[in-house]
Design a protein around this motif. Structure first.
Motif, PDB file in Angstrom:
ATOM      1  N   PHE A 163       0.884  -1.165  -0.040  1.00 37.23           N
ATOM      2  CA  PHE A 163      -0.371  -0.401   0.013  1.00 37.23           C
ATOM      3  C   PHE A 163       1.157   1.091   0.000  1.00 37.23           C
ATOM      4  N   ASN A 164       1.769   1.384   0.436  1.00 37.17           N
ATOM      5  CA  ASN A 164       3.120   2.412   0.582  1.00 37.17           C
ATOM      6  C   ASN A 164       3.414   2.033  -0.308  1.00 37.17           C
ATOM      7  N   GLU A 166       3.085   1.951  -2.944  1.00 39.65           N
ATOM      8  CA  GLU A 166       2.561   2.254  -4.471  1.00 39.65           C
ATOM      9  C   GLU A 166       1.957   4.075  -3.915  1.00 39.65           C
ATOM     10  N   ALA A 167       1.390   4.023  -2.630  1.00 39.28           N
ATOM     11  CA  ALA A 167       1.592   5.609  -2.277  1.00 39.28           C
ATOM     12  C   ALA A 167       2.436   6.104  -2.981  1.00 39.28           C
ATOM     13  N   SER A 168       3.829   5.928  -2.093  1.00 42.07           N
ATOM     14  CA  SER A 168       5.210   6.756  -3.129  1.00 42.07           C
ATOM     15  C   SER A 168       5.087   6.477  -4.434  1.00 42.07           C
ATOM     16  N   GLN A 169       4.635   5.459  -5.273  1.00 45.32           N
ATOM     17  CA  GLN A 169       4.281   5.976  -6.484  1.00 45.32           C
ATOM     18  C   GLN A 169       3.473   6.908  -7.120  1.00 45.32           C
ATOM     19  N   MET A 170       2.783   6.784  -6.217  1.00 46.18           N
ATOM     20  CA  MET A 170       1.575   8.614  -6.461  1.00 46.18           C
ATOM     21  C   MET A 170       2.566   9.494  -6.299  1.00 46.18           C
ATOM     22  N   MET A 171       3.218   9.438  -5.455  1.00 47.90           N
ATOM     23  CA  MET A 171       3.910  10.826  -5.372  1.00 47.90           C
ATOM     24  C   MET A 171       5.083  11.234  -6.956  1.00 47.90           C
TER      25      MET A 171
END
Lengths: 254, 254
Positions: A163-164, A166-171
DNA sequence: CGTTTCTTTGATCTACTTCAAGGGGAGTGG
DNA sequence: CCACTCCCCTTGAAGTAGATCAAAGAAACG
């Protein structure tokens, strides 16, 4: 040991990008024997009577050839997987045919979580090279997680970590310039390689420029141009898919 | 009932964007009484003796005022949360100060999962308006999940769903044009509003244009221009933060 | 009711895309 | 072992979506 945070400009901490285990320590991964899962799942914290239970879960090792799918979007979800050797990409296909690469899985890393929400895979997972994959039946794993706190924790952390990630990739996709994206990606792969006992500085990146572009939200031409630029600036030395990182600090500084 | 897939151009299926529950049915949400969590956690599938156990978990309701943080990146992770009323945004802060909004949480939705991987929150969660939040101690929840298959399943699906939601957002950020991003976002919020028993067509979007831009990987000016454009084309009717969707099919067609 | 913060809109600029063409490497078949 | 083919990669030139800069107007808030 460097934390992934230190490497990645993107400030989400990944505890253990790996899998059902706490971080497979460098050494452990290096002497990985029959099946990565054994190491991945076993380490610190399981009592001796728990280990056989876990081993019993690992049903099969599956071979996937370059270009073949381990699973496809829409397939029924039954198993989680761990890459034993090789590497894969995961992707979403848009209804109009556009593809978005959502992740790269290296040896020792887990995949399949995209199926948990709906009993149906949301991604497709395609081998980037001939790979072998350990299979872990999800139903059995769930049972084990109800018996054993350690396993429950491990699975939760695995999910949380992805999950994290992916969030990092969103950034990356939402806030970084093309150059920053590529630098960040190289550092991420470098770090993950190192965590599994391989070289920090040199690795085969089996993705095509197009795959990288898709993952990073830019075109293959831009990826190629940026890699060339990095090479001119003596940050890296890239010969096709073989990447050597020359100036890791320089990349980080971007 | 429309599936989110039908609404969103992005082809990841969200089973239940909601929370520890299977989809809180329209009607259920509409007559939500004291605390959203009661409904969210109770529905279909829990036997009568399980319900009190779950209720016992819900320790407290916390109020958060507009602009205040429910938690901040780096805070120790202890609880999952469900929005009882109001709405929040979650964001990552880059070391150079850049912020990326990673999500919008509406009434009835869950948050806090960013803390599972490391016992430390990776996001900050900021209230977009005065909100009240149900708190669910994670440790206790884990215990309950070991006792009850249903709860275990529910938690896993919640995590899986948020994972897929993020993946879907990766597709938005990586592959869609600015116009497609905005249209997709409006449809997503509309759908989620409807799922919780509110209007399909009209809603208060408490995010600023800047927040929207950050979430969508574009600038606030672009967001504003696109909303104006949509208005001229009679797709929506936006008065500041109050959005009315006029031509839902037109938006989908983008 | 004034102050601040948010929003809209215009004008200009640029990072990245798109289009195009040549070159190289890997696998295949002769 | 070499040659052919296909795919991938690189590099250039031109175009454009969206960013940036700027300034005025509209809400929100104390």
């Amino acid at each position: 040991m460097l934390s992934p945070t230190a490497v990645s400009p993107v400030a989400v901490r990944h505890a253990n990008p790996a899998s059902l285990a706490s971080a497979p320590v460098r050494q452990t991964a290096a002497r990985c024997s029959a099946c990565a899962m054994r190491h991945l799942c076993m380490p610190q914290g399981l009592t001796s009577d728990e280990i056989p239970k876990l081993e019993a879960l690992i049903c099969s090792v599956r071979k996937v050839r370059r270009g073949e799918a381990l699973y496809r979007a829409g397939d029924h979800f039954d198993n989680l997987y761990a890459v034993r050797s090789g590497s894969l990409k995961t992707l979403i296909v848009h209804r109009d045919g556009r593809e978005q690469i959502t992740g790269l899985q290296l040896a020792g890393e887990a995949l399949g979580l995209d199926g948990i929400a709906n009993d149906t895979h949301a991604f497709s997972a395609i081998a980037l090279e001939d790979s072998s994959i350990c299979t872990l039946p999800y139903a059995a794993l769930k049972n084990l997680c109800r018996e054993t706190v350690t396993m429950q924790d491990r699975l939760h952390r695995l999910m949380g970590d992805q999950f994290n990630r992916e969030a990092s990739q969103m950034m990356v996709l939402g806030s970084l310039s093309a150059e920053e994206r590529v630098a960040n990606f190289l550092l991420d792969v470098s770090e993950r390689n190192w965590q599994r006992g391989y070289s920090h500085a040199e690795f085969h990146l089996r993705m095509s420029r197009e795959d990288m572009g898709s993952y990073l939200g830019i075109t293959l031409e831009t990826v190629s141009r940026i890699l060339s630029r990095f090479q001119k600036r003596n940050l890296i030395d890239a010969q096709g898919k073989l990447i050597r990182i020359v100036d890791i600090e320089g990349l980080r500084a971007l």
